[in-house]
Enzyme design. Structure first.
Site, PDB file in Angstrom:
ATOM      1  N   PRO A 117       0.794  -1.227   0.000  1.00 24.81           N
ATOM      2  CA  PRO A 117       0.000   0.000   0.000  1.00 24.81           C
ATOM      3  C   PRO A 117       0.830   1.282   0.000  1.00 24.81           C
ATOM      4  O   PRO A 117       1.862   1.371   0.656  1.00 24.81           O
ATOM      5  CB  PRO A 117      -0.832  -0.110   1.280  1.00 24.81           C
ATOM      6  CG  PRO A 117      -0.184  -1.158   2.099  1.00 24.81           C
ATOM      7  CD  PRO A 117       0.495  -2.085   1.139  1.00 24.81           C
ATOM      8  N   ASN A 118       0.316   2.231  -0.739  1.00 18.51           N
ATOM      9  CA  ASN A 118       0.863   3.595  -0.856  1.00 18.51           C
ATOM     10  C   ASN A 118       2.131   3.691  -1.701  1.00 18.51           C
ATOM     11  O   ASN A 118       2.588   4.793  -1.998  1.00 18.51           O
ATOM     12  CB  ASN A 118       1.099   4.233   0.533  1.00 18.51           C
ATOM     13  CG  ASN A 118      -0.176   4.291   1.341  1.00 18.51           C
ATOM     14  OD1 ASN A 118      -1.170   4.845   0.874  1.00 18.51           O
ATOM     15  ND2 ASN A 118      -0.189   3.698   2.519  1.00 18.51           N
ATOM     16  N   ARG A 168       5.280  10.817  -2.808  1.00 21.30           N
ATOM     17  CA  ARG A 168       5.017  10.480  -1.408  1.00 21.30           C
ATOM     18  C   ARG A 168       6.291  10.674  -0.572  1.00 21.30           C
ATOM     19  O   ARG A 168       7.277   9.970  -0.771  1.00 21.30           O
ATOM     20  CB  ARG A 168       4.582   9.017  -1.314  1.00 21.30           C
ATOM     21  CG  ARG A 168       4.396   8.529   0.102  1.00 21.30           C
ATOM     22  CD  ARG A 168       4.256   7.012   0.165  1.00 21.30           C
ATOM     23  NE  ARG A 168       4.106   6.574   1.540  1.00 21.30           N
ATOM     24  CZ  ARG A 168       4.334   5.339   1.972  1.00 21.30           C
ATOM     25  NH1 ARG A 168       4.698   4.406   1.106  1.00 21.30           N
ATOM     26  NH2 ARG A 168       4.196   5.046   3.239  1.00 21.30           N
ATOM     27  N   TYR A 174      11.337   8.426   0.847  1.00 27.63           N
ATOM     28  CA  TYR A 174      11.220   7.335  -0.130  1.00 27.63           C
ATOM     29  C   TYR A 174      11.854   7.627  -1.493  1.00 27.63           C
ATOM     30  O   TYR A 174      11.815   6.779  -2.386  1.00 27.63           O
ATOM     31  CB  TYR A 174       9.739   6.964  -0.301  1.00 27.63           C
ATOM     32  CG  TYR A 174       9.107   6.479   0.985  1.00 27.63           C
ATOM     33  CD1 TYR A 174       9.573   5.326   1.614  1.00 27.63           C
ATOM     34  CD2 TYR A 174       8.054   7.179   1.590  1.00 27.63           C
ATOM     35  CE1 TYR A 174       9.014   4.881   2.798  1.00 27.63           C
ATOM     36  CE2 TYR A 174       7.477   6.738   2.775  1.00 27.63           C
ATOM     37  CZ  TYR A 174       7.963   5.586   3.374  1.00 27.63           C
ATOM     38  OH  TYR A 174       7.412   5.142   4.544  1.00 27.63           O
ATOM     39  N   ALA A 232       3.232  -0.891   4.801  1.00 28.53           N
ATOM     40  CA  ALA A 232       2.730  -0.913   6.185  1.00 28.53           C
ATOM     41  C   ALA A 232       2.262  -2.302   6.622  1.00 28.53           C
ATOM     42  O   ALA A 232       2.251  -2.613   7.821  1.00 28.53           O
ATOM     43  CB  ALA A 232       1.602   0.106   6.348  1.00 28.53           C
ATOM     44  N   GLU A 242      12.360  -9.771   1.659  1.00 27.51           N
ATOM     45  CA  GLU A 242      11.608  -8.579   2.071  1.00 27.51           C
ATOM     46  C   GLU A 242      12.497  -7.354   1.867  1.00 27.51           C
ATOM     47  O   GLU A 242      13.649  -7.351   2.314  1.00 27.51           O
ATOM     48  CB  GLU A 242      11.242  -8.740   3.553  1.00 27.51           C
ATOM     49  CG  GLU A 242      10.550  -7.555   4.171  1.00 27.51           C
ATOM     50  CD  GLU A 242      10.456  -7.697   5.700  1.00 27.51           C
ATOM     51  OE1 GLU A 242      10.700  -8.801   6.246  1.00 27.51           O
ATOM     52  OE2 GLU A 242      10.157  -6.674   6.339  1.00 27.51           O
ATOM     53  N   HIS A 299      12.799  -2.889   1.859  1.00 27.72           N
ATOM     54  CA  HIS A 299      12.243  -1.585   2.257  1.00 27.72           C
ATOM     55  C   HIS A 299      13.164  -0.479   1.779  1.00 27.72           C
ATOM     56  O   HIS A 299      14.393  -0.598   1.885  1.00 27.72           O
ATOM     57  CB  HIS A 299      12.105  -1.498   3.781  1.00 27.72           C
ATOM     58  CG  HIS A 299      11.203  -2.540   4.331  1.00 27.72           C
ATOM     59  ND1 HIS A 299       9.833  -2.435   4.291  1.00 27.72           N
ATOM     60  CD2 HIS A 299      11.474  -3.744   4.885  1.00 27.72           C
ATOM     61  CE1 HIS A 299       9.302  -3.530   4.817  1.00 27.72           C
ATOM     62  NE2 HIS A 299      10.280  -4.337   5.186  1.00 27.72           N
ATOM     63  N   ARG A 344      13.433   4.358  12.304  1.00 26.05           N
ATOM     64  CA  ARG A 344      12.157   5.066  12.213  1.00 26.05           C
ATOM     65  C   ARG A 344      11.304   4.783  13.461  1.00 26.05           C
ATOM     66  O   ARG A 344      11.824   4.350  14.474  1.00 26.05           O
ATOM     67  CB  ARG A 344      11.456   4.692  10.908  1.00 26.05           C
ATOM     68  CG  ARG A 344      12.325   5.068   9.687  1.00 26.05           C
ATOM     69  CD  ARG A 344      11.577   4.958   8.393  1.00 26.05           C
ATOM     70  NE  ARG A 344      10.436   5.890   8.364  1.00 26.05           N
ATOM     71  CZ  ARG A 344       9.430   5.786   7.507  1.00 26.05           C
ATOM     72  NH1 ARG A 344       9.433   4.812   6.612  1.00 26.05           N
ATOM     73  NH2 ARG A 344       8.431   6.650   7.550  1.00 26.05           N
TER      74      ARG A 344
HETATM   75  C1  DQA Z   1       8.340   0.918   3.692  1.00 27.99           C
HETATM   76  C2  DQA Z   1       8.388   1.179   5.198  1.00 27.99           C
HETATM   77  C3  DQA Z   1       7.030   0.963   5.817  1.00 27.99           C
HETATM   78  O1  DQA Z   1       7.072   1.182   7.217  1.00 27.99           O
HETATM   79  C4  DQA Z   1       6.037   1.934   5.219  1.00 27.99           C
HETATM   80  O2  DQA Z   1       4.745   1.689   5.748  1.00 27.99           O
HETATM   81  C5  DQA Z   1       6.033   1.945   3.746  1.00 27.99           C
HETATM   82  C6  DQA Z   1       7.288   1.784   3.028  1.00 27.99           C
HETATM   83  C7  DQA Z   1       9.695   1.231   3.009  1.00 27.99           C
HETATM   84  O3  DQA Z   1       9.853   0.813   1.861  1.00 27.99           O
HETATM   85  O4  DQA Z   1      10.550   1.891   3.574  1.00 27.99           O
HETATM   86  O5  DQA Z   1       5.007   2.163   3.115  1.00 27.99           O
HETATM   87  O6  DQA Z   1       8.060  -0.448   3.479  1.00 27.99           O
END
Ligand code: DQA
Length: 143
Positions: free
Chosen positions: A9-10, A17, A22, A76, A97, A99, A106
């Protein structure tokens, strides 16, 4: 190798964003960069982004016979989706995984990943390079 890349999401809003966290690449640019990187050569990619937990789970199920490796930024959902965790565990495809941001630096809630225990590795904090590092870890494992 067949690599499924899932973004949660997002992440469809990447580029605008919170760019200070990011970066300024759009998701499309980032995925194109990954696919056309030297590491991506000779591999087949499928890209999927969703803001919906169930759609991510359905995609893991639907692609389980095609995908030989999964790169996932669960966004998230990382922090609370036992359902995505169970789906990764159920399909038994090696999963990394990734990020963009460094979760350890954070908010406290971001420091918990319910996903990482079913993944072969977690890469966090290298911006778009997190995806490339994740891909290289994956390819070393399954390539
Ligand atoms: C994220 C970190 C997550 O905490 C956050 O909710 C995101 C992006 C990252 O790529 O740093 O949407 O996964």
């Amino acid at each position: 190798m067949n690599i499924l890349v899932i973004n949660g999401p997002n992440l469809n809003l990447l580029g605008t964003r919170e760019p200070e966290i990011y970066g300024t690449d759009t998701l499309e640019e980032l995925m194109m960069w990954l696919e056309t990187s030297p590491s991506g050569a000779d591999h087949s990619f499928k890209f999927f982004q969703s803001n919906h937990e169930g759609e991510i789970i359905d995609t893991l199920h639907d692609e389980r016979h095609w995908a030989q490796g999964v790169l996932i930024n669960p966004a998230a959902f990382t922090h609370y989706s036992y359902a995505i965790r169970d789906a990764i565990s159920a399909v038994e495809i090696p999963t990394v995984e990734v990020h963009l941001s460094d979760l350890r630096k954070r908010e406290e809630f971001r420091q918990i990943s319910v996903i990482s225990s079913v993944c072969v590795d977690q890469v966090s904090g290298f911006g778009k390079d997190s995806y490339l590092k994740g891909l290289n870890i994956m390819l070393k494992l399954i390539g």
